[in-house]
Motif scaffolding. Structure first.
Motif, PDB file in Angstrom:
ATOM      1  N   GLU A  94       0.455 -17.475 -37.928  1.00  0.00           N
ATOM      2  CA  GLU A  94       1.277 -16.919 -37.111  1.00  0.00           C
ATOM      3  C   GLU A  94       0.695 -16.723 -35.102  1.00  0.00           C
ATOM      4  N   TYR A  95      -0.860 -16.927 -35.697  1.00  0.00           N
ATOM      5  CA  TYR A  95      -1.178 -17.089 -34.544  1.00  0.00           C
ATOM      6  C   TYR A  95      -0.483 -17.929 -33.117  1.00  0.00           C
ATOM      7  N   ASN A  96      -0.641 -19.091 -34.209  1.00  0.00           N
ATOM      8  CA  ASN A  96       0.213 -20.134 -33.483  1.00  0.00           C
ATOM      9  C   ASN A  96       1.624 -19.877 -32.580  1.00  0.00           C
ATOM     10  N   ALA A  97       2.179 -19.000 -33.740  1.00  0.00           N
ATOM     11  CA  ALA A  97       3.207 -18.305 -33.085  1.00  0.00           C
ATOM     12  C   ALA A  97       3.128 -17.765 -31.347  1.00  0.00           C
ATOM     13  N   THR A  98       2.297 -17.510 -30.626  1.00  0.00           N
ATOM     14  CA  THR A  98       2.166 -16.754 -29.879  1.00  0.00           C
ATOM     15  C   THR A  98       1.643 -17.824 -28.796  1.00  0.00           C
ATOM     16  N   VAL A  99       1.325 -18.793 -29.053  1.00  0.00           N
ATOM     17  CA  VAL A  99       0.903 -20.148 -28.644  1.00  0.00           C
ATOM     18  C   VAL A  99       1.354 -21.213 -28.189  1.00  0.00           C
ATOM     19  N   PRO A 100       2.994 -21.472 -27.768  1.00  0.00           N
ATOM     20  CA  PRO A 100       3.870 -21.944 -27.893  1.00  0.00           C
ATOM     21  C   PRO A 100       3.457 -23.447 -27.300  1.00  0.00           C
ATOM     22  N   GLU A 101       3.108 -23.250 -26.550  1.00  0.00           N
ATOM     23  CA  GLU A 101       2.693 -24.586 -24.999  1.00  0.00           C
ATOM     24  C   GLU A 101       1.426 -25.239 -26.277  1.00  0.00           C
ATOM     25  N   LEU A 102      -0.194 -25.177 -27.131  1.00  0.00           N
ATOM     26  CA  LEU A 102      -0.395 -24.673 -27.312  1.00  0.00           C
ATOM     27  C   LEU A 102       0.016 -25.819 -28.373  1.00  0.00           C
ATOM     28  N   VAL A 103       1.019 -25.321 -29.435  1.00  0.00           N
ATOM     29  CA  VAL A 103       1.510 -25.850 -30.714  1.00  0.00           C
ATOM     30  C   VAL A 103       2.061 -27.037 -29.763  1.00  0.00           C
ATOM     31  N   ARG A 104       2.898 -27.377 -28.603  1.00  0.00           N
ATOM     32  CA  ARG A 104       3.717 -28.369 -28.329  1.00  0.00           C
ATOM     33  C   ARG A 104       2.470 -29.582 -28.164  1.00  0.00           C
ATOM     34  N   LEU A 105       1.549 -29.012 -27.072  1.00  0.00           N
ATOM     35  CA  LEU A 105       0.371 -29.755 -26.983  1.00  0.00           C
ATOM     36  C   LEU A 105      -0.027 -30.743 -28.232  1.00  0.00           C
ATOM     37  N   TYR A 106      -0.223 -29.817 -29.124  1.00  0.00           N
ATOM     38  CA  TYR A 106      -0.671 -30.739 -30.941  1.00  0.00           C
ATOM     39  C   TYR A 106       0.208 -31.884 -30.978  1.00  0.00           C
ATOM     40  N   ALA A 107       1.551 -31.349 -31.183  1.00  0.00           N
ATOM     41  CA  ALA A 107       2.445 -31.909 -32.251  1.00  0.00           C
ATOM     42  C   ALA A 107       2.639 -33.607 -31.083  1.00  0.00           C
ATOM     43  N   VAL A 108       2.923 -33.214 -29.782  1.00  0.00           N
ATOM     44  CA  VAL A 108       3.271 -34.369 -29.108  1.00  0.00           C
ATOM     45  C   VAL A 108       1.641 -35.403 -28.960  1.00  0.00           C
ATOM     46  N   LEU A 109       0.192 -34.497 -29.377  1.00  0.00           N
ATOM     47  CA  LEU A 109      -0.491 -35.827 -29.260  1.00  0.00           C
ATOM     48  C   LEU A 109      -0.745 -36.317 -30.631  1.00  0.00           C
ATOM     49  N   SER A 110      -0.428 -35.713 -31.373  1.00  0.00           N
ATOM     50  CA  SER A 110      -0.912 -36.012 -33.233  1.00  0.00           C
ATOM     51  C   SER A 110       0.585 -37.534 -32.776  1.00  0.00           C
ATOM     52  N   VAL A 111       1.452 -37.763 -32.581  1.00  0.00           N
ATOM     53  CA  VAL A 111       2.642 -38.311 -32.979  1.00  0.00           C
ATOM     54  C   VAL A 111       1.757 -39.797 -31.555  1.00  0.00           C
ATOM     55  N   GLU A 112       1.782 -39.232 -30.521  1.00  0.00           N
ATOM     56  CA  GLU A 112       1.246 -40.072 -29.072  1.00  0.00           C
ATOM     57  C   GLU A 112       0.061 -40.579 -29.795  1.00  0.00           C
ATOM     58  N   ALA A 113      -1.136 -40.178 -30.175  1.00  0.00           N
ATOM     59  CA  ALA A 113      -2.109 -40.684 -30.976  1.00  0.00           C
ATOM     60  C   ALA A 113      -2.089 -41.510 -32.499  1.00  0.00           C
ATOM     61  N   ALA A 114      -0.998 -42.117 -33.072  1.00  0.00           N
ATOM     62  CA  ALA A 114      -0.512 -42.720 -33.545  1.00  0.00           C
ATOM     63  C   ALA A 114      -0.532 -44.202 -33.079  1.00  0.00           C
TER      64      ALA A 114
END
Lengths: 198, 198
Positions: A94-114
């Motif tokens: 629920e908290y993540n839903a208020t910080v989309p830029e943070l969620v986006r950062l983690y989503a991009v990083l977790s794939v880049e970090a492969a």
């Protein structure tokens, strides 16, 4: 130690500026010159007024984990109460839903970090293993209390639940206006997994 | 029309070089100069020997959809046979396990494209809607045949299953040696959803 509070404040400003830049244009595209300019310091090469970009990324991730830990998981043991664990996890989503830029950062990083050469590779491998272990512990605690739907195989459900949250967040990032409910909280799969608690 | 086959071959080479570059270093980081060099053409600005980077991205995505369509979904109607649909989907996931760079490209792009200004934004919004609709149609067809586990609510299961596949693929990308099975095929959640077929 005079000047230490000022140095700490300056470091916090730099970490905040780095976070904002990584979240908006991505870690790979962010330049140290831009980050330095954003927090009004001059950059005389790595190690002068700013650390390296890799060290800044590590500081950003550590800072977000500290905030999340304090808000949702401080001193928490997933083996102690599985229901409490999932309730904290739902509040984190629920908290993540208020910080989309943070969620986006983690989503991009977790794939880049492969890429094993990526500076956050070890962080994300550890993070995934850690979250999966907590989910598994919580599920086993619930299973022992008879709160998991009979006939349900909880082996692999740790990866599945984590995947479900990550994947729903990607759908939500892509088309936020289409989501009237918080990702994962409205998901039918978690309801399928757990029996209703009176 | 003389020279057309040669022009078509040259275009295919450029699309292939663009795909390799996007998949290895990401769409944002790839430069047209590098892509031109990789396929041995000189770049005299957009529209000369190469199209724009946006047009190349569109061509790459279209080409992958064409290949996947021919291999797994050509002329297929998800409302006709839900079991056949899920069997094709599982084969697509198995195929994806052999092309990690492609999976990585889609994973990075689908998050980057959350920005409405990204050239692939409309493509990914449409793609997600299209896949969710096919999954929903297939589930409804199975439900009508009594093949969905009694008491299971299939509303939202389209988003959930798509999220599950996307999320498991991210875990697999991050730590491939740890996965001894093909992502999603071994998942317990799809088994929870469907009754066993004799």
């Amino acid at each position: 130690m005079r000047g230490y509070p000022k140095g700490r404040r300056r470091r916090a400003e730099i970490v905040e500026a780095a976070f904002a830049k990584f979240a908006s244009i991505g870690y790979r595209n962010a330049s140290m010159v831009q980050i330095a300019a954003d927090c009004g310091v001059s950059q005389h090469g790595p190690g002068a007024s700013l650390p390296t970009k890799e060290a800044l990324l590590a500081a950003v991730l550590e800072e977000r984990d500290r905030v999340n830990g304090e808000l949702f998981f401080a001193g928490f043991d997933a083996t102690a109460d599985g229901l409490d664990y999932f309730s904290r996890l739902a509040r984190l989503v629920e908290y993540n839903a208020t910080v989309p830029e943070l969620v986006r950062l983690y989503a991009v990083l977790s794939v880049e970090a492969a890429d094993p050469a990526h500076p956050a590779h070890a962080y994300f491998v550890d993070r995934h293993a850690h979250i999966r272990r907590d989910i598994r512990d919580a599920l086993e605690e619930l299973h022992a209390r008879g709160l998991v739907r009979p006939g349900t195989d909880i082996a692999g459900a740790d990866s599945d639940l984590m995947a479900l949250i990550d994947g729903l967040q990607v759908q939500w990032l892509l088309d936020r206006p289409a989501w009237t409910w918080v990702p994962a909280c409205g998901s039918g799969l978690s309801e399928m997994l757990l029996v209703e608690v009176p």
